[in-house]
Design an enzyme around this catalytic site. Structure first.
Site, mmCIF file in Angstrom:
data_model
loop_
_atom_site.group_PDB
_atom_site.id
_atom_site.type_symbol
_atom_site.label_atom_id
_atom_site.label_comp_id
_atom_site.label_asym_id
_atom_site.label_seq_id
_atom_site.Cartn_x
_atom_site.Cartn_y
_atom_site.Cartn_z
ATOM 1 N N LYS A 168 -8.407 -5.110 11.739
ATOM 2 C CA LYS A 168 -9.983 -5.176 10.808
ATOM 3 C C LYS A 168 -11.345 -4.611 11.448
ATOM 4 O O LYS A 168 -11.994 -4.405 11.182
ATOM 5 C CB LYS A 168 -10.789 -5.883 9.482
ATOM 6 C CG LYS A 168 -9.466 -5.404 8.422
ATOM 7 C CD LYS A 168 -9.525 -5.910 7.245
ATOM 8 C CE LYS A 168 -8.460 -6.312 6.377
ATOM 9 N NZ LYS A 168 -8.417 -6.346 4.553
ATOM 10 N N ALA A 187 -16.232 -18.285 4.374
ATOM 11 C CA ALA A 187 -17.349 -17.726 4.876
ATOM 12 C C ALA A 187 -16.213 -17.103 6.318
ATOM 13 O O ALA A 187 -17.573 -16.183 7.452
ATOM 14 C CB ALA A 187 -18.338 -18.462 5.602
ATOM 15 N N GLY A 188 -15.539 -15.965 6.296
ATOM 16 C CA GLY A 188 -14.538 -15.728 6.971
ATOM 17 C C GLY A 188 -14.835 -14.063 6.489
ATOM 18 O O GLY A 188 -15.787 -13.831 5.924
ATOM 19 N N GLY A 189 -14.477 -12.533 6.609
ATOM 20 C CA GLY A 189 -13.915 -11.874 6.917
ATOM 21 C C GLY A 189 -14.242 -11.461 5.837
ATOM 22 O O GLY A 189 -15.007 -10.603 5.005
ATOM 23 N N ASN A 247 -11.302 -1.118 6.811
ATOM 24 C CA ASN A 247 -10.198 -1.094 6.192
ATOM 25 C C ASN A 247 -9.635 0.316 6.081
ATOM 26 O O ASN A 247 -8.242 0.586 5.767
ATOM 27 C CB ASN A 247 -9.751 -2.509 4.844
ATOM 28 C CG ASN A 247 -10.570 -1.597 3.647
ATOM 29 O OD1 ASN A 247 -11.734 -0.140 3.690
ATOM 30 N ND2 ASN A 247 -10.202 -1.744 2.972
ATOM 31 N N ILE A 259 -9.169 -14.061 -4.201
ATOM 32 C CA ILE A 259 -9.264 -13.365 -3.520
ATOM 33 C C ILE A 259 -7.676 -12.860 -3.052
ATOM 34 O O ILE A 259 -7.031 -11.560 -2.882
ATOM 35 C CB ILE A 259 -9.864 -12.828 -1.911
ATOM 36 C CG1 ILE A 259 -9.236 -13.770 -1.159
ATOM 37 C CG2 ILE A 259 -11.128 -12.267 -2.679
ATOM 38 C CD1 ILE A 259 -10.352 -12.785 0.301
ATOM 39 N N SER A 312 0.665 -0.796 0.042
ATOM 40 C CA SER A 312 0.138 0.197 0.047
ATOM 41 C C SER A 312 0.716 1.124 -0.066
ATOM 42 O O SER A 312 0.744 2.160 -0.540
ATOM 43 C CB SER A 312 -0.965 0.459 1.157
ATOM 44 O OG SER A 312 -2.028 -0.743 0.900
ATOM 45 N N ASP A 314 -12.936 -3.076 0.911
ATOM 46 C CA ASP A 314 -12.882 -4.749 0.364
ATOM 47 C C ASP A 314 -13.728 -4.856 -0.656
ATOM 48 O O ASP A 314 -13.332 -5.344 -1.876
ATOM 49 C CB ASP A 314 -12.037 -5.247 1.614
ATOM 50 C CG ASP A 314 -11.140 -5.194 2.136
ATOM 51 O OD1 ASP A 314 -10.316 -4.902 1.621
ATOM 52 O OD2 ASP A 314 -10.956 -5.318 3.563
#
Ligand code: ATR
Length: 274
Positions: free
Chosen positions: A66, A129-131, A87, A217, A17, A103
């Site tokens: 997060k 099925a996470g964040g 985020n 992702i 970033s 995100d």
């Protein structure tokens, strides 16, 4: 006054970033800087207090903060509140610090960069099925995707997201594998295929239908085992790099009021990661 931004996380040294945002400031002649700050979980509260006190114009939040940062912020965007994760933090005109989540929206932009916006009526299979999956599910819904099915190893977690979304359905990985041909867009959100991980594919793609669109992702490596398997079945593939660049670009837009040039950034990072 010079604006300054940051990304906080643990670890943080690998983050791409700072280079990405600083390159955008240079390109757009923005008088700003963006720095990585290593914040261990035990120090999150103090770090956020310090960032506020020192007058940061905003910052990004990465793993593992997060979720934990939510109660430390002054205000929350409605979507971020629903997702339960932030985020991006923006200093408002009133001097308050407001949390957003870019995100999921970054993922949808990246997907539509590749396939256009004309697939919103297609059946989507979200794997995991996470964040990350929760954020993407909310963003897909907000962008008008109507048919979302979530497949997860732990079914209860998929069911919890479906309940929160107020639509869609939850299935097991086995059910997903047996019914692959029903879906058109496949989105892989588990850590399978990350450089540091040793996980296998969540399930076999042998029955992937003709014309499938497969997105991951993960962006390091650019070609995950999931994308390799999907490409070998003739799918259009979308790697995770566009999501990373667009989540940053949407944050940049919140902070500075214009959208940076994402295509040259995606091309440069692709060349670096190949
Ligand atoms: P993030 O917040 O980054 O999305 P997470 O919350 O740890 O990460 O979620 C990881 C997801 O990958 C979960 O859906 C997890 O499945 P469980 O809910 O059953 O734990 C999934 N996952 C991780 N390892 C997996 C594996 N070996 N096979 C299948 N799914 C896996």
């Amino acid at each position: 006054m010079k604006k300054w931004f940051a990304v906080i996380g643990d670890p943080i040294s690998h983050s791409k970033s700072p280079a990405m945002h600083n390159a955008w400031y240079k390109e757009m002649n923005v008088d700003a800087t963006y720095i990585p700050i290593h914040v261990e979980p035990a120090n999150l509260h103090q770090a956020v207090t310090s960032l506020k006190l020192l007058g940061a114009s905003g910052w990004n939040v990465t793993i593992p903060h997060k979720e934990a940062i939510l109660p430390l912020l002054d205000e929350l965007d409605e979507q971020a509140q629903k997702m339960g994760a932030v985020n991006t933090v923006v200093k408002t005109a009133a001097g308050k610090y407001k949390g957003y989540n870019t995100d999921g929206a970054g993922f949808v932009r990246s997907l539509e960069d590749m396939i256009g916006p004309a697939h919103k009526d297609k059946l989507v299979l979200l794997i995991g099925a996470g964040g990350a999956a929760r954020g993407i599910a909310f963003a897909l819904l907000a962008e008008g995707y109507q048919h979302i099915t979530i497949a997860n190893r732990t079914l209860a977690k998929a069911e919890a997201i479906v309940e929160q979304l107020g639509c869609g359905q939850a299935i097991s990985l086995q059910e997903a594998e047996n019914n692959l041909q029903k879906f058109a867009i496949f989105i892989q959100t588990t850590p399978a295929g990350m450089t540091s991980g040793t996980l296998d594919l969540p399930f076999s793609l042998d029955k992937l239908p003709q014309g499938a669109i497969a997105a991951d992702i993960v962006y390091n490596p650019l070609m995950t085992p999931f994308l390799q398997a999907a490409e070998s079945k003739g799918a259009t593939i979308v790697n995770g790099l566009g999501m990373f660049v667009h989540q940053g670009a949407i944050a940049y837009n919140y902070w500075l009021g214009h959208y940076p040039n994402t295509s040259s950034t995606i091309a440069e990072l692709t060349a670096q990661l190949k």
